[in-house]
Design a protein around this motif. Sequence first.
Motif, PDB file in Angstrom:
ATOM      1  N   GLN A   1       0.880  -1.164   0.000  1.00 35.66           N
ATOM      2  CA  GLN A   1       0.000   0.000   0.000  1.00 35.66           C
ATOM      3  C   GLN A   1       0.917   1.214   0.000  1.00 35.66           C
ATOM      4  O   GLN A   1       1.709   1.407   0.925  1.00 35.66           O
ATOM      5  N   LEU A   2       0.847   2.021  -1.032  1.00 35.78           N
ATOM      6  CA  LEU A   2       1.774   3.139  -1.185  1.00 35.78           C
ATOM      7  C   LEU A   2       1.211   4.431  -0.614  1.00 35.78           C
ATOM      8  O   LEU A   2      -0.008   4.624  -0.580  1.00 35.78           O
ATOM      9  N   PRO A   3       2.091   5.326  -0.206  1.00 36.26           N
ATOM     10  CA  PRO A   3       1.655   6.631   0.287  1.00 36.26           C
ATOM     11  C   PRO A   3       1.258   7.526  -0.888  1.00 36.26           C
ATOM     12  O   PRO A   3       1.363   7.127  -2.047  1.00 36.26           O
ATOM     13  N   THR A   4       0.863   8.729  -0.588  1.00 39.48           N
ATOM     14  CA  THR A   4       0.533   9.679  -1.653  1.00 39.48           C
ATOM     15  C   THR A   4       1.782  10.341  -2.219  1.00 39.48           C
ATOM     16  O   THR A   4       1.730  10.896  -3.315  1.00 39.48           O
ATOM     17  N   ALA A   5       2.913  10.290  -1.466  1.00 42.46           N
ATOM     18  CA  ALA A   5       4.128  10.970  -1.923  1.00 42.46           C
ATOM     19  C   ALA A   5       5.368  10.322  -1.325  1.00 42.46           C
ATOM     20  O   ALA A   5       5.320   9.726  -0.248  1.00 42.46           O
TER      21      ALA A   5
ATOM     22  N   SER B   1      15.462   7.450 -10.253  1.00 43.28           N
ATOM     23  CA  SER B   1      15.542   5.997 -10.380  1.00 43.28           C
ATOM     24  C   SER B   1      14.281   5.327  -9.856  1.00 43.28           C
ATOM     25  O   SER B   1      13.759   4.386 -10.472  1.00 43.28           O
ATOM     26  N   CYS B   2      13.774   5.810  -8.743  1.00 43.43           N
ATOM     27  CA  CYS B   2      12.554   5.241  -8.166  1.00 43.43           C
ATOM     28  C   CYS B   2      11.325   5.608  -8.993  1.00 43.43           C
ATOM     29  O   CYS B   2      10.393   4.806  -9.126  1.00 43.43           O
ATOM     30  N   MET B   3      11.325   6.798  -9.566  1.00 48.54           N
ATOM     31  CA  MET B   3      10.238   7.183 -10.460  1.00 48.54           C
ATOM     32  C   MET B   3      10.181   6.242 -11.660  1.00 48.54           C
ATOM     33  O   MET B   3       9.095   5.846 -12.093  1.00 48.54           O
ATOM     34  N   ARG B   4      11.341   5.882 -12.167  1.00 49.73           N
ATOM     35  CA  ARG B   4      11.408   4.936 -13.290  1.00 49.73           C
ATOM     36  C   ARG B   4      10.752   3.608 -12.919  1.00 49.73           C
ATOM     37  O   ARG B   4       9.946   3.056 -13.672  1.00 49.73           O
ATOM     38  N   ALA B   5      11.074   3.111 -11.734  1.00 46.07           N
ATOM     39  CA  ALA B   5      10.488   1.843 -11.277  1.00 46.07           C
ATOM     40  C   ALA B   5       8.974   1.969 -11.128  1.00 46.07           C
ATOM     41  O   ALA B   5       8.226   1.069 -11.529  1.00 46.07           O
ATOM     42  N   LEU B   6       8.518   3.068 -10.559  1.00 46.93           N
ATOM     43  CA  LEU B   6       7.081   3.282 -10.395  1.00 46.93           C
ATOM     44  C   LEU B   6       6.368   3.296 -11.748  1.00 46.93           C
ATOM     45  O   LEU B   6       5.335   2.644 -11.918  1.00 46.93           O
ATOM     46  N   LYS B   7       6.928   4.029 -12.705  1.00 50.70           N
ATOM     47  CA  LYS B   7       6.300   4.098 -14.034  1.00 50.70           C
ATOM     48  C   LYS B   7       6.276   2.728 -14.695  1.00 50.70           C
ATOM     49  O   LYS B   7       5.270   2.353 -15.306  1.00 50.70           O
ATOM     50  N   GLU B   8       7.344   1.957 -14.551  1.00 49.67           N
ATOM     51  CA  GLU B   8       7.387   0.621 -15.146  1.00 49.67           C
ATOM     52  C   GLU B   8       6.408  -0.340 -14.480  1.00 49.67           C
ATOM     53  O   GLU B   8       6.038  -1.347 -15.069  1.00 49.67           O
TER      54      GLU B   8
ATOM     55  N   PRO C   1       2.235  12.609 -11.516  1.00 53.64           N
ATOM     56  CA  PRO C   1       1.929  12.582 -10.093  1.00 53.64           C
ATOM     57  C   PRO C   1       0.508  12.132  -9.772  1.00 53.64           C
ATOM     58  O   PRO C   1       0.079  12.258  -8.625  1.00 53.64           O
ATOM     59  N   ASP C   2      -0.241  11.645 -10.755  1.00 53.99           N
ATOM     60  CA  ASP C   2      -1.640  11.301 -10.504  1.00 53.99           C
ATOM     61  C   ASP C   2      -1.805  10.263  -9.398  1.00 53.99           C
ATOM     62  O   ASP C   2      -2.674  10.401  -8.540  1.00 53.99           O
ATOM     63  N   ASP C   3      -0.974   9.213  -9.414  1.00 59.58           N
ATOM     64  CA  ASP C   3      -1.054   8.169  -8.385  1.00 59.58           C
ATOM     65  C   ASP C   3      -0.147   8.455  -7.196  1.00 59.58           C
ATOM     66  O   ASP C   3      -0.523   8.209  -6.050  1.00 59.58           O
ATOM     67  N   ILE C   4       1.033   8.957  -7.461  1.00 58.06           N
ATOM     68  CA  ILE C   4       2.036   9.200  -6.419  1.00 58.06           C
ATOM     69  C   ILE C   4       2.852  10.422  -6.812  1.00 58.06           C
ATOM     70  O   ILE C   4       3.293  10.543  -7.954  1.00 58.06           O
ATOM     71  N   SER C   5       3.074  11.304  -5.849  1.00 57.64           N
ATOM     72  CA  SER C   5       3.953  12.454  -6.061  1.00 57.64           C
ATOM     73  C   SER C   5       5.362  12.100  -5.638  1.00 57.64           C
ATOM     74  O   SER C   5       5.571  11.222  -4.794  1.00 57.64           O
ATOM     75  N   PHE C   6       6.333  12.796  -6.228  1.00 53.74           N
ATOM     76  CA  PHE C   6       7.732  12.538  -5.895  1.00 53.74           C
ATOM     77  C   PHE C   6       8.475  13.855  -5.763  1.00 53.74           C
ATOM     78  O   PHE C   6       8.300  14.765  -6.575  1.00 53.74           O
TER      79      PHE C   6
ATOM     80  N   LYS D   1       1.789  16.862  -7.000  1.00 51.20           N
ATOM     81  CA  LYS D   1       0.531  17.584  -7.150  1.00 51.20           C
ATOM     82  C   LYS D   1      -0.009  17.930  -5.771  1.00 51.20           C
ATOM     83  O   LYS D   1       0.257  17.240  -4.794  1.00 51.20           O
ATOM     84  N   GLN D   2      -0.746  18.992  -5.709  1.00 48.13           N
ATOM     85  CA  GLN D   2      -1.355  19.439  -4.463  1.00 48.13           C
ATOM     86  C   GLN D   2      -2.597  18.614  -4.210  1.00 48.13           C
ATOM     87  O   GLN D   2      -3.433  18.429  -5.098  1.00 48.13           O
TER      88      GLN D   2
END
Length: 144
Positions: free
Chosen positions: A47-51, A62-69, A75-80, A141-142
């Motif tokens: 269960q992931l957080p919002t950010a 690097s982590c954004m890459r993993a999330l997208k894959e 940022p719709d699902d998770i902000s970074f 995203k806010q």
Amino acid sequence: MPAKRGTLEQNCEADCHDNQDEQANRVASTQEGAYYDMSSYLDTKPQLPTAFFADNDIIAVSCMRALKEHGYRLPDDISFVGFDDMPLSYVVSPKLTTIQVPKEAFGQRAVTRLSEKIKGKDDISLKISVNPTLVIRDSSKQLI
């Protein structure tokens, strides 16, 4: 010798604050290591957080890459948010929201302090603070 570890701080819901393990995910501090560790973590379907907040922009990207894959939309699902405002932060997609530290000003102060110490003009210890700036780009995203 084990690889140096970084952290990804999670923006947790209220019940998350009782469990320290849920507040920080440990990932390697290298580009590929952070990607691999985040990808492995995502494979567990947590269960992931919002950010997420990363120690630096390299870990963040690097982590954004993993999330997208893994099918997450940023940022719709998770902000970074990263830290350092490295040049790569504005060439990735989405552009990384980051914390910018005035490195030049910090470096100038450090050289001045070192020079004073060498010349024997000052033998006291000082704590020097710099004011970071939040650079809002496309990876966050806010919510409110």
